[in-house]
Design a protein around this motif. Structure first.
Motif, mmCIF file in Angstrom:
data_model
loop_
_atom_site.group_PDB
_atom_site.id
_atom_site.type_symbol
_atom_site.label_atom_id
_atom_site.label_comp_id
_atom_site.label_asym_id
_atom_site.label_seq_id
_atom_site.Cartn_x
_atom_site.Cartn_y
_atom_site.Cartn_z
ATOM 1 N N GLY A 104 0.826 -1.205 0.000
ATOM 2 C CA GLY A 104 0.000 0.000 0.000
ATOM 3 C C GLY A 104 0.855 1.246 0.000
ATOM 4 O O GLY A 104 1.695 1.453 -0.857
ATOM 5 N N GLY A 105 0.654 2.083 0.999
ATOM 6 C CA GLY A 105 1.388 3.338 1.081
ATOM 7 C C GLY A 105 0.902 4.185 2.234
ATOM 8 O O GLY A 105 1.669 4.590 3.101
ATOM 9 N N ARG A 106 -0.393 4.439 2.273
ATOM 10 C CA ARG A 106 -0.964 5.339 3.277
ATOM 11 C C ARG A 106 -0.616 4.904 4.691
ATOM 12 O O ARG A 106 -0.231 5.727 5.534
ATOM 13 N N LEU A 107 -0.739 3.619 4.983
ATOM 14 C CA LEU A 107 -0.490 3.115 6.330
ATOM 15 C C LEU A 107 0.765 2.253 6.395
ATOM 16 O O LEU A 107 0.975 1.539 7.371
ATOM 17 N N ASP A 108 1.601 2.323 5.382
ATOM 18 C CA ASP A 108 2.846 1.566 5.365
ATOM 19 C C ASP A 108 3.849 2.207 6.319
ATOM 20 O O ASP A 108 3.896 3.433 6.467
ATOM 21 N N ALA A 109 4.676 1.388 6.968
ATOM 22 C CA ALA A 109 5.620 1.913 7.958
ATOM 23 C C ALA A 109 6.583 2.931 7.363
ATOM 24 O O ALA A 109 7.013 3.863 8.051
ATOM 25 N N THR A 110 6.927 2.789 6.084
ATOM 26 C CA THR A 110 7.840 3.761 5.474
ATOM 27 C C THR A 110 7.220 5.149 5.383
ATOM 28 O O THR A 110 7.934 6.143 5.212
ATOM 29 N N ASN A 111 5.903 5.229 5.515
ATOM 30 C CA ASN A 111 5.221 6.519 5.369
ATOM 31 C C ASN A 111 5.364 7.399 6.603
ATOM 32 O O ASN A 111 4.728 8.445 6.706
ATOM 33 N N VAL A 112 6.213 6.996 7.528
ATOM 34 C CA VAL A 112 6.523 7.837 8.677
ATOM 35 C C VAL A 112 7.363 9.042 8.260
ATOM 36 O O VAL A 112 7.419 10.041 8.979
ATOM 37 N N VAL A 113 8.011 8.972 7.101
ATOM 38 C CA VAL A 113 8.827 10.104 6.646
ATOM 39 C C VAL A 113 7.915 11.297 6.376
ATOM 40 O O VAL A 113 6.857 11.164 5.777
ATOM 41 N N LYS A 114 8.338 12.468 6.843
ATOM 42 C CA LYS A 114 7.463 13.640 6.809
ATOM 43 C C LYS A 114 7.507 14.390 5.489
ATOM 44 O O LYS A 114 6.495 14.922 5.038
ATOM 45 N N SER A 115 8.689 14.479 4.897
ATOM 46 C CA SER A 115 8.807 15.346 3.728
ATOM 47 C C SER A 115 9.819 14.791 2.736
ATOM 48 O O SER A 115 10.931 15.296 2.615
ATOM 49 N N PRO A 116 9.450 13.730 2.024
ATOM 50 C CA PRO A 116 10.372 13.209 1.008
ATOM 51 C C PRO A 116 10.603 14.244 -0.081
ATOM 52 O O PRO A 116 9.733 15.074 -0.358
ATOM 53 N N SER A 117 11.758 14.203 -0.694
ATOM 54 C CA SER A 117 12.033 15.138 -1.784
ATOM 55 C C SER A 117 11.112 14.887 -2.969
ATOM 56 O O SER A 117 10.776 15.806 -3.709
ATOM 57 N N ILE A 118 10.709 13.636 -3.146
ATOM 58 C CA ILE A 118 9.743 13.295 -4.187
ATOM 59 C C ILE A 118 9.055 11.992 -3.798
ATOM 60 O O ILE A 118 9.670 11.110 -3.189
ATOM 61 N N SER A 119 7.779 11.891 -4.113
ATOM 62 C CA SER A 119 7.039 10.632 -3.990
ATOM 63 C C SER A 119 6.800 10.105 -5.401
ATOM 64 O O SER A 119 6.505 10.884 -6.316
ATOM 65 N N ILE A 120 6.932 8.795 -5.565
ATOM 66 C CA ILE A 120 6.780 8.176 -6.885
ATOM 67 C C ILE A 120 5.776 7.036 -6.777
ATOM 68 O O ILE A 120 5.884 6.193 -5.878
ATOM 69 N N ILE A 121 4.810 7.008 -7.675
ATOM 70 C CA ILE A 121 3.862 5.895 -7.766
ATOM 71 C C ILE A 121 4.044 5.285 -9.147
ATOM 72 O O ILE A 121 3.740 5.913 -10.161
ATOM 73 N N THR A 122 4.575 4.070 -9.187
ATOM 74 C CA THR A 122 4.989 3.480 -10.463
ATOM 75 C C THR A 122 3.820 2.972 -11.287
ATOM 76 O O THR A 122 3.763 3.180 -12.499
ATOM 77 N N SER A 123 2.887 2.267 -10.659
ATOM 78 C CA SER A 123 1.748 1.690 -11.376
ATOM 79 C C SER A 123 0.694 1.285 -10.363
ATOM 80 O O SER A 123 0.979 1.146 -9.173
ATOM 81 N N ILE A 124 -0.519 1.078 -10.847
ATOM 82 C CA ILE A 124 -1.615 0.622 -9.990
ATOM 83 C C ILE A 124 -2.273 -0.578 -10.657
ATOM 84 O O ILE A 124 -2.653 -0.520 -11.831
ATOM 85 N N GLY A 125 -2.393 -1.672 -9.915
ATOM 86 C CA GLY A 125 -3.074 -2.861 -10.408
ATOM 87 C C GLY A 125 -3.847 -3.517 -9.282
ATOM 88 O O GLY A 125 -3.719 -3.137 -8.113
ATOM 89 N N LEU A 126 -4.649 -4.500 -9.619
ATOM 90 C CA LEU A 126 -5.446 -5.209 -8.619
ATOM 91 C C LEU A 126 -4.568 -6.229 -7.906
ATOM 92 O O LEU A 126 -4.262 -7.291 -8.446
#
Length: 592
Positions: free
Chosen positions: A278-300
């Motif tokens: 996921g992303g929203r509740l992923d542990a890595t999402n504790v970072v407050k201000s990444p220089s860039i966020s990247i979403i590569t693709s979305i699938g089921l």
């Protein structure tokens, strides 16, 4: 060739898609759905663990059970999926309903106390057998077994507390953070960006998951996996922080914190973080201000947890978008939903790859893949373009002197010049088992072997097309196994479409609780009953060796694909000499 000429980044690319009416800031219904999904997943997972286990040590060591307790105000689901016999009895009643009303604070206190008691008992159990293990093995075993009693709770509370307890290493303004999410391609994009920046002279920390053969692969600095000595030095600090501050952290949360400490201790100037799920509740999402966020693709994928539509999954992935920071989105994603998500979160800009690099006019017919009437692009080339676009955005931010918004209390520096040659070389790298081509000798014959963790229908479509494009004149033979949460019927149909008959397939079952068993795979696609499998000897090694013999005899290309869980054993059978977790670690790897 890639142009690094300066360009102006607009606040938002408008694109040509209308905005979706779904708001990512109102997710109550999705949260309720996620909770129900988690309960069902845990129950299914527990019983499948009993039914599927064929590893003798694991079967002797663990028993599966699950229970839940609730109050009139809230509920907390405890997933006790693999419990050592010695511990199961003492905990079997501790989480049962007592009929009393409890507040949220009281439930959290119970949760923490249960976690602490579990950790003490696990330590005692491991110390009894401690003479059998090295310090590294004992620590990693403890880490893998952390989730035995930890409640399945969606949220960032644990990792936020743990990050603070460790000194908030990822809040250092001198570290440039690049955060990557996506259904497919996030691991490849993370590696390509990390390699490019390493070539440009940066010290780069890379956090990826899952690993192929060794737990330490998840944490790398300048392409070197974390050493056993560093794990022994740093992992106890994370455990101690959890104990001292009453943080019932999970396997992935502790591993994420370990990576943060390792990168800080290594003085990494850049950190590339791949989300776990996921992303929203992923542990890595504790970072407050990444220089860039990247979403590569979305699938089921992971539909029981993330949602059962592309739009819901996109909102979960879009949770890594941050106020005042740009987001780059790959071509295979619902841009309307994600663009609105970025606007509502106050992102500084929403960019597609075409916004930065333009239309890929250089991609010729040889770079396009087909599957029936579908026209697909080469995943590796697509991931390389996403990586190049991200690097150009980062460099342009530096040239424009951009910083974070005023209401964010710290600022990050961005990436300095990276040459065209460094970008081209860096983005040419692929992670292990991403269309990895090797030559294996068998009976004085050279066999081409492809390893690929194409583990869902979307990735398998690209693999099948890539194989046909690259090896159109040769027959293929597959060794394949999947995780149980995939669409096994569609996956089976896709691999069947690449072979002349089912006998060119070898179905395997990884020794991992999340792996689909032979019966499930075959039941999902009945034609696979005519393929090669052995219910008596389910080892991956046996089928790889048999497939190699047949591929050598018939001059075929051998493809080992599917779940990452089968790759370590398959690679060893193919002659790889690389760090691999010992059996005493592997036997508990399914506890997380």
């Amino acid at each position: 060739m890639l142009s690094t000429k300066a360009f102006t980044l607009p606040k938002f690319s408008t694109g040509n898609q209308r905005l979706d009416s779904t708001s990512p800031l109102h997710l109550e219904k999705m949260n309720m759905r996620t909770s129900a999904h988690l309960k069902r997943v845990a129950r299914d997972y527990a019983w499948r663990r009993i039914r599927n286990s064929h590893h003798p040590t694991t079967r002797a060591m663990f028993i599966a059970s699950s229970s839940s307790y609730s109050s009139s105000s809230s509920s907390l689901y405890h997933s006790r999926i693999r419990v050592p016999f010695a511990l199961h009895a003492s905990y079997s009643s501790s989480a049962s309903m007592d009929g009393k009303f409890t507040t949220k604070e009281e439930e959290e206190e119970k949760e923490v106390e249960l976690w602490r008691k579990t950790q003490r008992d696990l330590l005692a159990l491991e110390e009894e057998r401690g003479q059998e293990y090295t310090t590294y093995e004992r620590l990693v075993r403890r880490l893998y077994m952390t989730n035995l009693f930890s409640p399945v709770k969606m949220g960032l509370r644990n990792i936020e507390m743990l990050h603070r307890a460790l000194g908030s290493p990822m809040d250092d303004p001198n570290i440039t953070i690049i955060h990557v999410a996506g259904t497919n391609g996030k691991g490849s994009v993370s590696l390509k960006i990390a390699k490019s920046l390493e070539l440009a002279g940066h010290k780069v920390g890379l956090f990826v998951s899952p690993h192929v053969a060794s737990f330490r692969e998840r944490m790398q600095v300048n392409s070197q996996i974390m050493s056993e000595e560093d794990v022994v030095s740093l992992l106890p600090k994370v455990f101690t922080a959890c104990e001292d501050h009453g943080i019932p952290a999970t396997f992935f949360e502790i591993t994420t914190a370990l990576a943060f400490l390792h990168f800080a201790n290594s003085n990494a100037s850049v950190v590339v973080l791949e989300t776990g799920l996921g992303g929203r509740l992923d542990a890595t999402n504790v970072v407050k201000s990444p220089s860039i966020s990247i979403i590569t693709s979305i699938g089921l994928e992971h539909t029981r947890i993330l949602g059962d539509t592309i739009e819901l999954i996109a909102l979960e992935k879009g949770g890594i978008i941050k106020e005042g920071r740009p987001v780059l989105v790959g071509p295979n994603a619902p841009h309307g939903v994600l663009r609105q998500c970025a606007q509502e979160k106050g992102a500084s800009g929403y960019y597609t790859v075409e916004d930065i690099l333009g239309v890929d006019e250089a991609m010729g017919e040889g770079d396009k893949l087909t599957l029936g009437t579908k026209v697909l692009h080469d995943y590796d080339k697509e991931n390389a373009r996403i990586s190049k676009a991200a690097l150009l955005i980062l460099q342009q931010q530096q040239q424009n002197g951009e910083t974070t918004n005023d209401d964010i209390t710290f600022q990050r520096r961005h990436i300095g010049p990276v040459t065209e040659e460094q970008i081209e070389e860096g983005t040419s790298h692929r992670p292990p088992c991403r269309f990895e081509e090797i030559e294996v000798k068998k009976d004085n014959k050279s066999i081409t072997v492809i390893l690929d963790v194409a583990h869902n229908p979307q990735a398998l479509e690209h693999l099948v097309s890539k194989l046909e494009s690259s090896y159109s004149s040769k027959m293929k033979r597959f060794v394949v196994g999947f995780s149980s949460d995939k669409d096994l019927a569609v996956c089976g149909q896709l691999v069947l479409s690449s072979v002349p008959e089912p006998l060119n397939l070898h179905i395997v079952e990884a020794s991992h609780p999340r792996a689909a068993n032979l019966e499930s795979i075959i039941d999902a696609e009945p034609r696979l009953r005519e393929s090669n499998f052995d219910q008596a000897d389910r080892s991956i090694t046996a089928q790889v060796e048999y497939a190699l013999e047949l591929a050598a005899e018939k001059d075929e290309v051998l493809v080992v694909c599917g779940s990452v869980f089968l790759m370590a054993e398959a690679r060893e059978a193919l002659g790889y000499n690389e760090p691999r977790d010992s059996d005493c670690i592997s036997e508990v790897a399914g506890s997380n």
